[in-house]
Design a protein around this motif. Structure first.
Motif, short mmCIF file in Angstrom:
data_model
loop_
_atom_site.label_atom_id
_atom_site.label_comp_id
_atom_site.label_asym_id
_atom_site.label_seq_id
_atom_site.Cartn_x
_atom_site.Cartn_y
_atom_site.Cartn_z
N ALA A 175 0.83 -1.21 0.00
CA ALA A 175 0.00 0.00 0.00
C ALA A 175 0.86 1.26 0.00
O ALA A 175 0.53 2.24 -0.68
N VAL A 176 1.97 1.25 0.73
CA VAL A 176 2.88 2.39 0.71
C VAL A 176 3.48 2.56 -0.68
O VAL A 176 3.59 3.68 -1.19
N LEU A 206 0.67 6.72 7.76
CA LEU A 206 -0.56 5.94 7.91
C LEU A 206 -0.28 4.45 8.06
O LEU A 206 -0.89 3.77 8.89
N ALA A 207 0.64 3.94 7.25
CA ALA A 207 0.98 2.52 7.35
C ALA A 207 1.61 2.20 8.71
O ALA A 207 1.34 1.14 9.29
N LYS A 218 2.07 1.75 -3.46
CA LYS A 218 1.01 2.31 -4.30
C LYS A 218 0.84 3.80 -4.03
O LYS A 218 0.66 4.58 -4.97
N ALA A 219 0.92 4.21 -2.77
CA ALA A 219 0.79 5.63 -2.43
C ALA A 219 1.92 6.43 -3.06
O ALA A 219 1.70 7.53 -3.59
N TRP A 220 3.13 5.90 -3.01
CA TRP A 220 4.27 6.59 -3.62
C TRP A 220 4.10 6.68 -5.13
O TRP A 220 4.40 7.70 -5.73
N TRP A 222 3.29 10.78 3.97
CA TRP A 222 1.94 10.58 4.49
C TRP A 222 1.55 9.10 4.44
O TRP A 222 0.99 8.56 5.41
N GLY A 223 1.85 8.41 3.36
CA GLY A 223 1.55 6.98 3.27
C GLY A 223 2.32 6.17 4.30
O GLY A 223 1.80 5.21 4.88
#
Length: 83
Positions: free
Chosen positions: A41-42, A73-74, A44-46, A69-70
């Motif tokens: 998920a991190v 949150l992670a 993907k955020a990047w 920010w990702g």
């Protein structure tokens, strides 16, 4: 690389990472797999921040804020999984 090619590559990478997330989710429920899903998920955020939002051309402060920010949150979700 042209902007449209960058978007196509980003889209393909996001699709592959989404499939990876689903496959990890179906593998079972363990803390290690949950952390692996968070890492995907991190990633993907990047990819969204750098590819689609084109933050790689933004000032350093804004880019660092968007990319961190990702991670924040992670880390928050990961801490709730571990404890």
């Amino acid at each position: 690389m042209a902007a449209s090619r960058v978007l196509v590559v980003c889209w393909a990478a996001l699709a592959a990472l989404s499939v990876c997330t689903v496959m990890l989710g179906h593998a079972g429920a363990s803390t290690q797999l949950s952390i692996a899903i968070l890492l995907v998920a991190v990633g993907k955020a990047w990819l969204i921040a750098d590819g689609f939002m084109e933050m790689r051309h933004a000032p350093r402060l804004w880019r660092r804020l968007m990319l961190s920010w990702g991670v924040v949150l992670a880390a928050g979700v990961g801490l709730t999984l571990v404890s």
